[in-house]
Write an enzyme that holds these catalytic residues in place. Structure first.
Site, PDB file in Angstrom:
ATOM      1  N   ARG A   1      -1.304   9.770  -7.348  1.00 43.17           N
ATOM      2  CA  ARG A   1      -1.484  10.815  -8.370  1.00 43.17           C
ATOM      3  C   ARG A   1      -0.579  12.005  -8.082  1.00 43.17           C
ATOM      4  NH1 ARG A   1      -4.329   8.913 -12.023  1.00 43.17           N
ATOM      5  NH2 ARG A   1      -5.702   7.289 -11.282  1.00 43.17           N
TER       6      ARG A   1
ATOM      7  N   HIS B   1       6.613   7.985   0.259  1.00 35.94           N
ATOM      8  CA  HIS B   1       7.163   7.330  -0.934  1.00 35.94           C
ATOM      9  C   HIS B   1       8.151   6.245  -0.508  1.00 35.94           C
ATOM     10  CE1 HIS B   1       8.173   6.974  -5.159  1.00 35.94           C
ATOM     11  NE2 HIS B   1       9.454   6.913  -4.798  1.00 35.94           N
TER      12      HIS B   1
ATOM     13  N   GLY C   1      -4.439   0.672   2.050  1.00 34.51           N
ATOM     14  CA  GLY C   1      -4.670   1.527   3.211  1.00 34.51           C
ATOM     15  C   GLY C   1      -3.948   1.091   4.476  1.00 34.51           C
ATOM     16  N   SER C   2      -2.864   0.310   4.352  1.00 35.22           N
ATOM     17  CA  SER C   2      -2.190  -0.121   5.588  1.00 35.22           C
ATOM     18  C   SER C   2      -1.598   1.080   6.320  1.00 35.22           C
ATOM     19  CB  SER C   2      -1.112  -1.173   5.300  1.00 35.22           C
ATOM     20  OG  SER C   2       0.039  -0.590   4.743  1.00 35.22           O
TER      21      SER C   2
ATOM     22  N   ASP D   1       7.419  13.384  -6.836  1.00 29.67           N
ATOM     23  CA  ASP D   1       8.142  13.020  -5.607  1.00 29.67           C
ATOM     24  C   ASP D   1       9.343  13.927  -5.348  1.00 29.67           C
ATOM     25  OD1 ASP D   1       6.369  10.797  -5.266  1.00 29.67           O
ATOM     26  OD2 ASP D   1       7.536   9.674  -6.728  1.00 29.67           O
TER      27      ASP D   1
ATOM     28  N   ASN E   1       3.338  13.498   1.452  1.00 25.95           N
ATOM     29  CA  ASN E   1       3.313  12.278   0.648  1.00 25.95           C
ATOM     30  C   ASN E   1       4.293  11.290   1.251  1.00 25.95           C
ATOM     31  OD1 ASN E   1       2.687  10.627  -1.632  1.00 25.95           O
ATOM     32  ND2 ASN E   1       4.654  11.203  -2.527  1.00 25.95           N
TER      33      ASN E   1
HETATM   34  C1  GAR Z   1       3.069   2.627   0.267  1.00 29.69           C
HETATM   35  O1  GAR Z   1       4.163   1.770   0.115  1.00 29.69           O
HETATM   36  C2  GAR Z   1       3.444   4.034  -0.157  1.00 29.69           C
HETATM   37  O2  GAR Z   1       4.771   4.349   0.105  1.00 29.69           O
HETATM   38  C3  GAR Z   1       3.213   3.956  -1.642  1.00 29.69           C
HETATM   39  O3  GAR Z   1       2.019   3.224  -1.764  1.00 29.69           O
HETATM   40  C4  GAR Z   1       1.967   2.254  -0.713  1.00 29.69           C
HETATM   41  C5  GAR Z   1       0.590   2.276  -0.091  1.00 29.69           C
HETATM   42  O4  GAR Z   1       0.408   1.196   0.778  1.00 29.69           O
HETATM   43  N1  GAR Z   1       3.067   5.271  -2.203  1.00 29.69           N
HETATM   44  C6  GAR Z   1       3.621   5.643  -3.351  1.00 29.69           C
HETATM   45  O5  GAR Z   1       4.272   4.896  -4.045  1.00 29.69           O
HETATM   46  C7  GAR Z   1       3.374   7.086  -3.735  1.00 29.69           C
HETATM   47  N2  GAR Z   1       4.307   7.514  -4.721  1.00 29.69           N
HETATM   48  P1  GAR Z   1      -0.890   1.151   1.711  1.00 29.69           P
HETATM   49  O6  GAR Z   1      -2.106   1.379   0.811  1.00 29.69           O
HETATM   50  O7  GAR Z   1      -0.877  -0.222   2.291  1.00 29.69           O
HETATM   51  O8  GAR Z   1      -0.750   2.221   2.737  1.00 29.69           O
END
Ligand code: GAR
Length: 202
Positions: free
Chosen positions: A91, A109, A12-13, A145, A107
């Site tokens: 998801r 990515h 969740g950053s 994506d 989203n």
């Molecule tokens: C982030 O790096 C985001 O880009 C990635 O998950 C991470 C979540 O970090 N998302 C994906 O890969 C979606 N395809 P966080 O929980 O610290 O925000």
């Protein structure tokens, strides 16, 4: 005021960054809820601390993917969102949800799409030997994506960069890009025409 619903699967950053940005320079919106697809996420703890309602839909607790997706749509609708932000949501969404909230689900990515969609994009970038990667904020469609790109930020990959370092380098850019995209949406400055996002006033 846009009603912003966040979807997350992890630490969740990026969700934290959105809330901090909103606290220091409010969006024309409010964070009405968080939906997570597993228990014990950092994102859910953050929402709890901030008094933001959380729905935990534990994907593994559903008999079928279709049942999970039905519950997800039901819970999303209950929040009556104007904008849905996938902040580390892992998801793919079904057509029924995409159509219901067309061009209203963002989203984030960690690659420069359309390069390296799917899982472990930072690892994919290193394995391919690219010299520049980054992050993309896009509207979701039902592909992996593939939806209309809102904005991107690039990162130079230093020689000998590890996957962990690249994840961190990209995260710095994500923490700027996602709030920027949310702000543009809340200011009604994103128009989608023929699958291309136009940023009004840029
Ligand atoms: C982030 O790096 C985001 O880009 C990635 O998950 C991470 C979540 O970090 N998302 C994906 O890969 C979606 N395809 P966080 O929980 O610290 O925000």
């Amino acid at each position: 005021m846009q009603r912003i619903l966040t979807l997350a699967s992890g630490a969740g950053s990026n969700f934290r960054r959105l809330l901090d940005e909103h606290a220091s320079r409010p969006f024309n919106g409010e964070f009405v809820g968080l939906i997570v697809d597993r228990s014990g996420t950092g994102a859910a703890s953050i929402a709890g601390e901030e008094g933001i309602p959380v729905r935990e839909l534990n994907y593994n607790g559903f008999q079928t993917r279709a049942e999970f997706e039905r519950s997800l749509l039901y819970e999303m609708e209950r929040f009556q969102p104007d904008l849905i932000v996938g902040a580390g949501f892992m998801r793919i969404l079904p057509e029924a949800i995409i159509q219901r909230f067309e061009n209203r689900i963002m989203n984030l990515h960690p690659s420069l799409l359309p390069a390296f969609p799917g899982l472990h994009p930072q690892r994919q970038a290193l394995e391919r030997g690219v010299k520049v990667s980054g992050c993309t904020v896009h509207f979701m469609d039902s592909g992996v994506d593939t939806g209309p790109i809102i904005l991107q930020a690039a990162v130079s990959i230093p020689e000998g960069c590890s996957e962990a370092t690249l994840i961190e380098l990209i995260r710095v850019e994500e923490h700027e890009a996602l709030p920027r995209a949310v702000r543009l949406f809340c200011e009604n400055r994103l128009k989608v025409e023929n699958g291309i996002v136009r940023v009004i006033g840029d």
